[in-house]
Design an enzyme around this catalytic site. Structure first.
Site, PDB file in Angstrom:
ATOM      1  N   ASN A  99      -2.159 -10.332  -3.358  1.00 24.88           N
ATOM      2  CA  ASN A  99      -3.220 -10.168  -2.367  1.00 24.88           C
ATOM      3  C   ASN A  99      -3.984 -11.479  -2.242  1.00 24.88           C
ATOM      4  OD1 ASN A  99      -2.628  -7.381  -2.114  1.00 24.88           O
ATOM      5  ND2 ASN A  99      -3.749  -7.034  -4.000  1.00 24.88           N
TER       6      ASN A  99
ATOM      7  N   ARG B  61      -6.947 -12.251  -0.976  1.00 25.27           N
ATOM      8  CA  ARG B  61      -8.335 -11.973  -0.570  1.00 25.27           C
ATOM      9  C   ARG B  61      -9.153 -11.611  -1.802  1.00 25.27           C
ATOM     10  NH1 ARG B  61      -5.507  -7.065   0.135  1.00 25.27           N
ATOM     11  NH2 ARG B  61      -6.269  -5.613  -1.426  1.00 25.27           N
TER      12      ARG B  61
ATOM     13  N   VAL C  53     -11.797  -5.261  -3.841  1.00 24.47           N
ATOM     14  CA  VAL C  53     -12.881  -4.299  -4.099  1.00 24.47           C
ATOM     15  C   VAL C  53     -13.318  -4.375  -5.568  1.00 24.47           C
ATOM     16  CG1 VAL C  53     -13.501  -1.849  -4.097  1.00 24.47           C
ATOM     17  CG2 VAL C  53     -12.001  -2.742  -2.300  1.00 24.47           C
TER      18      VAL C  53
ATOM     19  N   LYS D 286      -7.133   3.138  -5.149  1.00 26.24           N
ATOM     20  CA  LYS D 286      -7.602   2.979  -6.523  1.00 26.24           C
ATOM     21  C   LYS D 286      -8.897   3.755  -6.723  1.00 26.24           C
ATOM     22  CE  LYS D 286      -5.461  -1.540  -6.774  1.00 26.24           C
ATOM     23  NZ  LYS D 286      -5.682  -2.967  -6.484  1.00 26.24           N
TER      24      LYS D 286
ATOM     25  N   GLU E 106       3.516  -7.760  -5.707  1.00 24.00           N
ATOM     26  CA  GLU E 106       2.877  -8.299  -4.502  1.00 24.00           C
ATOM     27  C   GLU E 106       1.775  -9.260  -4.886  1.00 24.00           C
ATOM     28  OE1 GLU E 106       1.307  -5.080  -2.069  1.00 24.00           O
ATOM     29  OE2 GLU E 106       3.184  -3.986  -2.272  1.00 24.00           O
TER      30      GLU E 106
ATOM     31  N   GLY F  77       0.806  -1.212   0.000  1.00 26.32           N
ATOM     32  CA  GLY F  77       0.000   0.000   0.000  1.00 26.32           C
ATOM     33  C   GLY F  77       0.840   1.262   0.000  1.00 26.32           C
TER      34      GLY F  77
ATOM     35  N   GLU G  80      14.841  -2.443  -5.000  1.00 23.88           N
ATOM     36  CA  GLU G  80      14.368  -2.759  -6.356  1.00 23.88           C
ATOM     37  C   GLU G  80      14.738  -1.644  -7.316  1.00 23.88           C
ATOM     38  OE1 GLU G  80      10.127  -3.421  -6.427  1.00 23.88           O
ATOM     39  OE2 GLU G  80      10.341  -5.520  -5.847  1.00 23.88           O
TER      40      GLU G  80
ATOM     41  N   LEU H 220      10.828   1.750 -11.252  1.00 27.53           N
ATOM     42  CA  LEU H 220      10.180   1.942 -12.554  1.00 27.53           C
ATOM     43  C   LEU H 220       9.471   3.288 -12.518  1.00 27.53           C
ATOM     44  CD1 LEU H 220       8.756  -1.690 -12.932  1.00 27.53           C
ATOM     45  CD2 LEU H 220      10.939  -0.810 -13.757  1.00 27.53           C
TER      46      LEU H 220
ATOM     47  N   HIS I  88      -2.329   5.823  -3.393  1.00 26.95           N
ATOM     48  CA  HIS I  88      -2.461   4.369  -3.268  1.00 26.95           C
ATOM     49  C   HIS I  88      -3.897   3.911  -3.058  1.00 26.95           C
ATOM     50  CE1 HIS I  88       1.851   4.126  -3.432  1.00 26.95           C
ATOM     51  NE2 HIS I  88       1.927   5.054  -2.489  1.00 26.95           N
TER      52      HIS I  88
HETATM   53  C1  MV4 Z   1       7.149   0.213  -7.229  1.00 26.02           C
HETATM   54  C2  MV4 Z   1       7.080   1.376  -8.033  1.00 26.02           C
HETATM   55  C3  MV4 Z   1       8.115   1.586  -8.926  1.00 26.02           C
HETATM   56  N1  MV4 Z   1       9.150   0.716  -9.004  1.00 26.02           N
HETATM   57  N2  MV4 Z   1       8.191  -0.630  -7.345  1.00 26.02           N
HETATM   58  C4  MV4 Z   1       3.423   1.264  -4.466  1.00 26.02           C
HETATM   59  C5  MV4 Z   1       2.668   0.412  -3.502  1.00 26.02           C
HETATM   60  C6  MV4 Z   1       3.203  -0.942  -3.608  1.00 26.02           C
HETATM   61  N3  MV4 Z   1       2.119  -1.849  -3.785  1.00 26.02           N
HETATM   62  C7  MV4 Z   1       4.151  -0.954  -4.753  1.00 26.02           C
HETATM   63  N4  MV4 Z   1       4.247   0.398  -5.212  1.00 26.02           N
HETATM   64  C8  MV4 Z   1       5.132   0.758  -6.171  1.00 26.02           C
HETATM   65  N5  MV4 Z   1       6.197  -0.073  -6.342  1.00 26.02           N
HETATM   66  C9  MV4 Z   1       9.163  -0.378  -8.214  1.00 26.02           C
HETATM   67  N6  MV4 Z   1      10.203  -1.214  -8.301  1.00 26.02           N
HETATM   68  C10 MV4 Z   1       5.982   2.224  -7.896  1.00 26.02           C
HETATM   69  C11 MV4 Z   1       5.006   1.930  -6.965  1.00 26.02           C
HETATM   70  C12 MV4 Z   1       3.870   2.830  -6.914  1.00 26.02           C
HETATM   71  C13 MV4 Z   1       2.585   2.398  -7.283  1.00 26.02           C
HETATM   72  C14 MV4 Z   1       2.324   1.089  -7.658  1.00 26.02           C
HETATM   73  C15 MV4 Z   1       1.050   0.684  -8.017  1.00 26.02           C
HETATM   74  C16 MV4 Z   1       0.011   1.595  -8.027  1.00 26.02           C
HETATM   75  C17 MV4 Z   1       0.243   2.894  -7.667  1.00 26.02           C
HETATM   76  C18 MV4 Z   1       1.526   3.321  -7.294  1.00 26.02           C
HETATM   77  C19 MV4 Z   1       1.750   4.647  -6.929  1.00 26.02           C
HETATM   78  C20 MV4 Z   1       2.998   5.049  -6.558  1.00 26.02           C
HETATM   79  C21 MV4 Z   1       4.062   4.133  -6.542  1.00 26.02           C
END
Ligand code: MV4
Length: 450
Positions: free
Chosen positions: A289, A291, A294, A237, A287, A164, A200, A203, A235
């Site tokens: 989830n 469960r 939503v 949706k 990741e 999150g 990591e 991106l 974070h």
């Molecule tokens: C990342 C990323 C960029 N590069 N990992 C945010 C929450 C967590 N679930 C993973 N997240 C991210 N991981 C790498 N290697 C950017 C995010 C991220 C993000 C990911 C999914 C949906 C919205 C986001 C908003 C900001 C950052």
């Protein structure tokens, strides 16, 4: 099959689970806090039990009270919905110790996926592509620099107990790395009581695409296509759709099959979502989830499969009746999360709904537990309802969305409906041309017209 299901949740998801139970002919027990005595899920269930005061930790998260509610009513299974205790491995074990079914994955799988380092290592072993980074946790600066130089800057420090978005720090150059590590560690320790972190490749402009899975715990598993959840704010949706405007059928089948095979190999039980970042035509696991989510209705609309009903069936020990070959993904579906929030400031706006008129008609579904005269309490999430639209094509879907948004009336509180009326008319959105930072840029640039 289960003889009586207790629904350990509230709001629209409690109603959604209730409906599946009704169709299966299984009696239901609603639980509620004192703040939810007048809630719709309480009215529609066969029985109800008050489990405590408004604060979630004293009611919806109170395991002894939930056990007592099972005991009093004779419920032999619990459906946790999403949030609350849905990803609590200990809760699943405690229920098992009392001979009560937990409608969800095996406790061991909940635990594995709850630790983001372990989750990533497990995914990698199962053949799922992951983001380049450290192989496990990072303990010192020297090791971190070695990994960072190998994968290249910018890099992201993430908390093992995170998710999150909490406990993440970007290091753009070598000079930022040491600070990013110590800040991430301190924040992770404070937020989760665990300072384990990993590294990591960062991106910069990916999309967030997730694959829905369903398994029976006996080695049968399928994927139900993807959802593009890139449109989010902090974070949370906001809008989810399937298929992703960024994917073609071959790309979906390929990643879907990789994920489904992984779920067969781990003998995954129940519904789950495998989350990826998608950039320049490549998928990177972040990741999983364990469960129902939503946004599950988006998948239900294009597959015509009742995910909650299947979740209950496999939870009771049934074998998966659907094979991958039976599945088709026709049409397009899209969900808007309508929240009780100011559409520009996003300040929560609980209170009494004075007028309520949900949209209807062909290809329109509203999953909500509110009604005219209902007061949204300030203690829980601010979801008023989910507007889900379906069409044969994406343009047809957007046409129906525009029409449904114009019909939707919620008076007495502020809602995010005006945000969606803006989005459905925006050229980038019409073109499907967006990424995980698009919405925050749009809002920061004052894109909203009210
Ligand atoms: C990342 C990323 C960029 N590069 N990992 C945010 C929450 C967590 N679930 C993973 N997240 C991210 N991981 C790498 N290697 C950017 C995010 C991220 C993000 C990911 C999914 C949906 C919205 C986001 C908003 C900001 C950052």
């Amino acid at each position: 099959m289960f003889e009586k299901i207790l629904i350990a949740n509230r709001g629209e998801i409690a109603l959604r689970v209730l409906r599946a139970c009704k169709e299966l002919g299984i009696p239901t027990v609603a639980v509620h806090s004192t703040a939810d005595a007048n809630a719709m899920h309480v009215r529609l269930a066969d029985e109800s039990v008050c489990i405590g005061p408004p604060a979630a930790r004293d009611s919806y998260l109170n395991i002894p009270n939930l056990l007592a509610a099972c005991e009093i009513t004779g419920a032999d299974a619990v459906h946790p919905g999403y949030g609350f205790l849905s990803e609590n491995a200990r809760f699943a074990e405690i229920l098992a110790e009392h001979n009560i079914g937990f409608i969800g994955p095996k406790a061991e799988h909940i635990r594995t996926m709850g630790d983001k380092i372990e989750a990533k290592q497990t995914a990698k072993k199962l053949g799922i592509p992951v983001v380049p980074g450290s192989d496990g946790g990072i303990t010192d600066d020297v090791e971190a620099l070695k990994v960072a130089k190998k994968i290249g800057f910018p890099v992201l420090v993430k908390a093992a107990a995170g998710g999150g978005g909490r406990g993440m720090k970007v290091a753009h150059t070598e000079a930022d790395l040491s600070m990013a590590l110590s800040t991430a560690r301190t924040e992770a320790k404070a937020a989760f009581g665990d300072d384990a972190v990993y590294l990591e490749k960062y991106l910069t402009r990916p999309r967030h695409i997730e694959i829905q899975v369903l398994g029976d715990g006996k080695g049968n598993a399928i994927h139900l296509g993807e959802r593009d959840c890139s449109l989010q704010r902090r974070h949370q949706k906001v809008w989810e759709e399937s298929p992703s405007p960024a994917l073609n059928l071959e790309a979906r089948d390929k990643i879907g099959e990789v994920v489904a095979k992984a779920m067969r190999d781990m003998q995954y039980l129940g519904v789950g979502t495998v989350e990826f970042l998608y950039e320049d035509g490549a998928f990177y696991f972040i990741e999983m989830n364990t469960r129902i989510q939503v946004e599950h209705p988006v998948t239900e609309m294009i597959t015509d499969i009742d995910l909650i009903l299947e979740q209950i069936r496999v939870g009771a020990g049934a074998e998966l009746g659907i094979t991958q070959k039976d599945l088709r993904f026709p049409g397009h579906a899209l969900e808007c999360r309508v929240n009780a929030e100011h559409p520009i400031t996003f300040r929560p706006s609980p209170g009494k709904i004075l007028h309520y008129h949900p949209p209807g008609g062909l290809g329109v579904r509203v999953d909500s537990a509110v009604y005219q005269g209902y007061t949204i309490p300030p203690y829980y999430d601010s979801l008023v309802g989910k507007l889900i639209v379906h069409g044969r094509t994406r343009p047809e879907c957007l046409m129906r969305l525009k029409r449904a948004l114009d019909e939707f009336v919620v008076d007495g509180i502020e809602t995010t409906l005006p945000l969606f009326r803006n989005l459905v008319r925006n050229q980038d959105i019409i073109d499907g041309n967006y990424h995980i930072h698009w919405l925050e840029h749009f809002l920061a640039e004052g894109g909203m017209e009210v």
